[in-house]
Design a protein around this motif. Structure first.
Motif, PDB file in Angstrom:
ATOM      1  N   LEU A  71       0.841  -1.206   0.000  1.00 17.57           N
ATOM      2  CA  LEU A  71       0.000   0.000   0.000  1.00 17.57           C
ATOM      3  C   LEU A  71       0.876   1.256   0.000  1.00 17.57           C
ATOM      4  O   LEU A  71       0.626   2.207  -0.747  1.00 17.57           O
ATOM      5  N   VAL A  72       1.893   1.252   0.846  1.00 18.57           N
ATOM      6  CA  VAL A  72       2.774   2.422   0.961  1.00 18.57           C
ATOM      7  C   VAL A  72       3.614   2.582  -0.315  1.00 18.57           C
ATOM      8  O   VAL A  72       3.713   3.683  -0.866  1.00 18.57           O
TER       9      VAL A  72
ATOM     10  N   ASN B  13       2.988   1.543  -3.379  1.00 22.05           N
ATOM     11  CA  ASN B  13       2.143   1.983  -4.502  1.00 22.05           C
ATOM     12  C   ASN B  13       1.840   3.475  -4.406  1.00 22.05           C
ATOM     13  O   ASN B  13       1.911   4.202  -5.395  1.00 22.05           O
ATOM     14  N   ILE B  14       1.477   3.925  -3.213  1.00 26.76           N
ATOM     15  CA  ILE B  14       1.025   5.307  -3.090  1.00 26.76           C
ATOM     16  C   ILE B  14       2.202   6.279  -3.153  1.00 26.76           C
ATOM     17  O   ILE B  14       2.064   7.391  -3.677  1.00 26.76           O
ATOM     18  N   MET B  15       3.346   5.896  -2.661  1.00 25.63           N
ATOM     19  CA  MET B  15       4.496   6.806  -2.717  1.00 25.63           C
ATOM     20  C   MET B  15       5.082   6.855  -4.127  1.00 25.63           C
ATOM     21  O   MET B  15       5.361   7.935  -4.664  1.00 25.63           O
ATOM     22  N   ASP B  16       5.273   5.699  -4.741  1.00 26.07           N
ATOM     23  CA  ASP B  16       5.978   5.635  -6.029  1.00 26.07           C
ATOM     24  C   ASP B  16       5.054   5.758  -7.237  1.00 26.07           C
ATOM     25  O   ASP B  16       5.513   6.088  -8.330  1.00 26.07           O
ATOM     26  N   GLY B  17       3.767   5.442  -7.052  1.00 25.28           N
ATOM     27  CA  GLY B  17       2.878   5.353  -8.198  1.00 25.28           C
ATOM     28  C   GLY B  17       3.113   4.057  -8.942  1.00 25.28           C
ATOM     29  O   GLY B  17       4.158   3.424  -8.782  1.00 25.28           O
TER      30      GLY B  17
END
Lengths: 200, 200
Positions: free
Chosen positions: A189-190, A192-196
């Protein structure tokens, strides 16, 4: 020591209201984490905390409200948002603690049950927000905002949306358990959301 | 035309089971979208679809199961995953349709109520997955996997996690309504997940 072992207080005269209230919340939170919500009744909490049921009803409109208030205080330390200056590492460690709490304690299932009941009980839904979720969101937004101020999150991002894409995603898998909730899931989750996730 | 206006079928002899089943599902889905679940009883569906309650019980273990099956079929077209070759645009348009369905129809609230009841009803929880969520997840993963094959999503991403960070985030705001569910929220979900939010 379980809640059942705590001797009732038998001091002379009245205890200060704040102390009584803290006692009740601590008794409730401990019971919730150990046993869940099935046997959490006003009768039992009144007996264990050495107060009258009238006192409980004076402060909490329902056992659901008392459960949420007790749970909030019981998990406040476990769910604290660390600030090491590295938002990615801090999110991963907080989410791992959150996942452990939700999957390994009776309190996690109790919270899901209260979310469930809140769908058809408007008063419980209001208590849920007032005594639990609004403040949990505020604490998350506060940590995310500090990361934004430190340029670790882009300035154009609405950090309130990240609360749903991190903790909300965990709640989704817990409430509709088509896929497992694991530490690896929380880490993904982290990432995906940080790196896209967009390709080259 | 509402479900109430549909004349009961009075053909000679038995109708084929497939046709009867499709009729029941369509009647149920229409009622759910228009009115929600409060007045959705086996009695009423049996009358409207011109079948016996025994027939309903033969195919569905509870009114919740029938509601979910009817809802799945009623929203299948609305929630179809477009494939224009542009995953970002396709996700935004599908999520906007999903948000409209969940916030503007009685069916949306009915679904939330069923998720709520499923927290304390294991049979309903199993029906929820079998008749609704597992297949909805499969369809989303199928579209995301095509985008991954087209290099629009990085190859190392577990696309199952994206289901929770897109649709799951919407469910989270609907189930615990601290913040509003809007088209802008849906667009932000896609932007965050595709581009990432990490600062420079």
């Amino acid at each position: 020591m379980t809640a059942e072992d705590v001797p009732p207080r038998r001091g002379r005269g009245r205890r200060p209201a704040d102390e009584v209230r803290a006692d009740i919340l601590s008794t409730t939170g401990q019971l919730l984490l150990e046993e869940g919500i099935a046997d959490l009744t006003f009768d039992r909490i009144a007996r264990l905390a050495g107060v009258s049921k009238t006192t409980l009803y004076k402060w909490w409109p329902s056992r659901g409200a008392l459960a949420l208030d007790g749970y909030f205080h019981a998990v406040e330390d476990t769910l604290a948002f660390p600030d090491t200056g590295d938002i990615r590492a801090d999110l991963v460690s907080q989410l791992h603690a959150f996942v452990a709490l939700m999957t390994e304690t009776a309190g996690g299932s109790a919270l899901l049950q209260l979310i469930g009941e809140a769908q058809t009980d408007a008063e419980l839904a209001a208590s849920y927000r007032a005594l639990y979720s609004t403040e949990r969101r505020r604490l998350a937004v506060e940590r995310l905002t500090r990361a934004q101020e430190a340029s670790q999150i882009r300035p154009d991002v609405d950090v309130r949306v990240l609360v749903d894409q991190l903790w909300g995603s965990v709640y989704h898998r817990l409430l509709i358990p088509d896929e497992p909730v694991t530490p690896e899931f929380a880490t993904a989750l982290v990432d995906n959301i940080m790196d896209g996730v967009a390709g080259a």
